[in-house]
Design a protein around this motif. Sequence first.
Motif, PDB file in Angstrom:
ATOM      1  N   GLY A  91       0.613  -1.082  -0.077  1.00 28.97           N
ATOM      2  CA  GLY A  91      -0.162   0.246   0.030  1.00 28.97           C
ATOM      3  C   GLY A  91       0.734   1.427   0.121  1.00 28.97           C
ATOM      4  N   ALA A 128      -3.705   0.241   6.107  1.00 28.91           N
ATOM      5  CA  ALA A 128      -3.844  -0.644   4.777  1.00 28.91           C
ATOM      6  C   ALA A 128      -3.475  -1.798   5.493  1.00 28.91           C
ATOM      7  N   LYS A 153      -5.779  -4.106   0.649  1.00 25.15           N
ATOM      8  CA  LYS A 153      -6.669  -3.346   0.665  1.00 25.15           C
ATOM      9  C   LYS A 153      -6.084  -2.469   1.381  1.00 25.15           C
ATOM     10  N   THR A 154      -5.950  -0.610   0.846  1.00 27.60           N
ATOM     11  CA  THR A 154      -5.726   0.595   1.544  1.00 27.60           C
ATOM     12  C   THR A 154      -6.587   1.402   1.003  1.00 27.60           C
ATOM     13  N   GLU A 155      -6.861   2.173   1.808  1.00 31.19           N
ATOM     14  CA  GLU A 155      -8.252   3.239   1.895  1.00 31.19           C
ATOM     15  C   GLU A 155      -7.412   4.502   2.937  1.00 31.19           C
ATOM     16  N   SER A 192     -10.303   4.291  -2.113  1.00 27.53           N
ATOM     17  CA  SER A 192      -8.960   4.179  -2.433  1.00 27.53           C
ATOM     18  C   SER A 192      -7.864   4.514  -2.552  1.00 27.53           C
ATOM     19  N   ARG A 193      -6.716   4.043  -1.791  1.00 20.18           N
ATOM     20  CA  ARG A 193      -5.303   5.174  -2.378  1.00 20.18           C
ATOM     21  C   ARG A 193      -4.731   4.773  -3.940  1.00 20.18           C
ATOM     22  N   ASP A 244      -3.376   0.991  -3.984  1.00 21.00           N
ATOM     23  CA  ASP A 244      -5.298  -0.248  -4.019  1.00 21.00           C
ATOM     24  C   ASP A 244      -5.251  -0.494  -4.835  1.00 21.00           C
ATOM     25  N   ARG A 273      -5.385  -4.849  -4.947  1.00 22.30           N
ATOM     26  CA  ARG A 273      -6.555  -5.938  -4.403  1.00 22.30           C
ATOM     27  C   ARG A 273      -5.603  -7.173  -4.419  1.00 22.30           C
TER      28      ARG A 273
END
Length: 822
Positions: free
Chosen positions: A163, A651, A676-678, A688-689, A692, A694
Amino acid sequence: MSAIKFFSVYVLFLLSLNLSAQTARIKGVILDKNSEPVENVNVSYLNMATQSNKNGFYDLKVPANQKITLVFTHVSLKKISVSFVLSANENKEFNPVMSDQQEQMGEVIVSSNNKKVVTGVTTIEPEMMRKIPGANAGIENILKTLPGVNSNNELSTQYAVRGGNYDENLVYVNEIEVYRPFLIRSGQQEGLSFTNTDLVQNVDFSAGGFQAKFGDKLSSVLDITYRKPTNFGAGIEASFLGGSLYVDAVSKDKKWSAVTGARYRNNSLLVKSQETQTNFTPSFADIQTNINYTASPKWQWSFLGNISQNKYQYRPLTRQTRFGTIDNPMLLTVFYEGQEKDKYDTYFGALKTTFNATDNFTLKFIGSIFHTLEQEYFDIFAQYRIGEVDSSIGSQNFGDVAYTSGIGSQLNHARNDLDALIVNTEIKGFHDWKESQLEWGIKYTRESIRDRIIEWEVIDSAGFSVNPPILNLPKNDQPYNPYVGPLLPYQNVRATNFNSINRFSGYFQWSLKSTVGSTEVSYNAGIRAHNWEVQGETLQGKSQTTFSPRAQFAVKPNWEKDMVFRISGGLYHQPPFYRELRNAEAVVQPDTKAQQSVHFVVGNDYSFKMWTRPFKLVSEIYYKSLTDVNTYTIDNVRIRYAANNNAKAYAQGLDVRLNGEFVPGTESWISFGYLKTEENSNEKGYVSRPTDQRLKFGLLFQDYMPNIPSLKLYLNLVYNTGLPGGSPSYADSYLYQNRLNDYRRVDVGFFKVLIDSKMGKRKSDWLNNFKELAVGLEIFNLFNNQNAITNTWVRDVYSKNQYAIPNYMTTRVFNVKLTAKL
């Protein structure tokens, strides 16, 4: 499933696996003083024994986690006795040279693998890096097959880890931090990685939860050691993409040694396979050396130097890109005028000295200088047309443009110059104290930056100039009414920054390996501190300080099964580097805070036997909580920061890798990653970054023909789900959460080994002049998949739509390679 349930299932799964007895393996090639293979050497330990074959090769299974003495005997040569302590399922390569003059007694060799296991470090064999095919072959090419490491650009050496972005990775060579260029914006412009794989002896990689002795970044550590040659050697590699040469040299008294490498690369073959037709003549060249001097048993010196020059002459001609859906296919056609002239020159030198004051106390001093001179000059005029494609089967115009929905043009201009000088001085100490190890270090860094940015873009659509929407200008509804307002560039960035940054950093850490009952337990705890201040001609930043406590804990139960359980984490900071201080308008924000991340990593290493060969399953779950996040957008591989610390993020994910001898005598692996990173900017909600990605699947495979072992195959496969596709300029990124298509790529190489030192020499054959000689064919992007790196946003003035048009990477490319070692 909640995090607690997920963790419980994860641990129960690991505990339920079937495991094997604790053994290790020693193999190698036995040579005489003339470097000829020795046949029928008895290799034994107690009641375990084997013999070397006609090529001098031997292979023996021995007990692990205990001292064993291996004895080599031959009817006409003197005996060799060497002691080892090997970890469970370790593969140790030992190549003895037998003499007819005197017997040889070896010291105890203690495996370092245990230390790397408990700290969660992945070790990569240098030979694998040199053989596995890739458009940008080398260390980064291998990293991209590991779980948690992502990249959708085969022309770039940059990678994102769990992430993070490209600026969040630490790279060390011989304990010296190295840097990458500042102004890089496109994968095809990136040139060579700093690391020369011809010089590498050891590579360790940590994807998170790393120790306090490593610097202040958020994502990963790549720790590389260059080799110290013990005798003369040389090698050469040549292909359609360039070539390399290296030389190992050693003085007669063995006090001086040096390894020097030169590289040249030209990416024209790859770039010309893209959809944009260009006249492109890039040239990347560098020379690198690592010189070592042993003044005395207590004092050693070394010098690491690198000079690189990267030039780009880029003249785009035309581009055609098909996009849209089956029901509504679209075609973008672009005609270009103008050119781009870029140049990046870097100079790096580092002096390191090691003083062994006592058996329990070592001091190291490191001084380094990095200087980069970079320029980006371009004027490119593009005229484009968006059309709807005739998709009626049977139509005489099937596949042609039936209706033009948008026309326009744009002019991009840049005159960017950067001169950066970075000076480091550092002192480190290592103490063996009772059963513990203490490490500390203090470092001063001075960064001097002189930067001029002039970039602007003018967009003309259907005959009128498009003004930036952020300004309160009169409505422009041409051609229906005349426009009376000013004509302004759609984007305009102009700044001159003369800045310096003074940094003081230090660390202290403690390590202990002990036994609780029959269980091995390892501890590591430490803390880092970092203070910095940004200064400039017209600005003065405040002094800022961060503290980063970190710890690792590992348990190796005394089971019949071979397992290690790890927990690591801590508080990690990333004080802003120059690019992170520069906002979207290129204005330096001196009081930008350090990004902060809390890491938590739980891991397991499970070693076992399958098909009587060694395998290892490595799995980790991780979670990162980030605050003071410096949000950014990615333009190819150039990162533009907001420099306002107005977001928080997280993340989380799972990484799994199974590696071992799927084919006897070779190492391969399969990896899987979930991420998953936001991020949440200004409390607007989580989205979402840019990194991201997946799902990740990687495969690195080596094979050979059983009946013709000199014919080898190397396979590199990567599958990543699509990254966020970005948003148009001035648009709210929260409204554009579309994704690029999945990234799918397979690179394969077929090599014929004409001679190998392990195969023995031939009689009266010119090939005997080489230790190794191989020729091969590489196929990049074997299945010719269309992979996109970013979107180009093109507007339709009539419908006011903005189309996301993918920028595709390289297609299938063939390459021929020759490698030789003397």
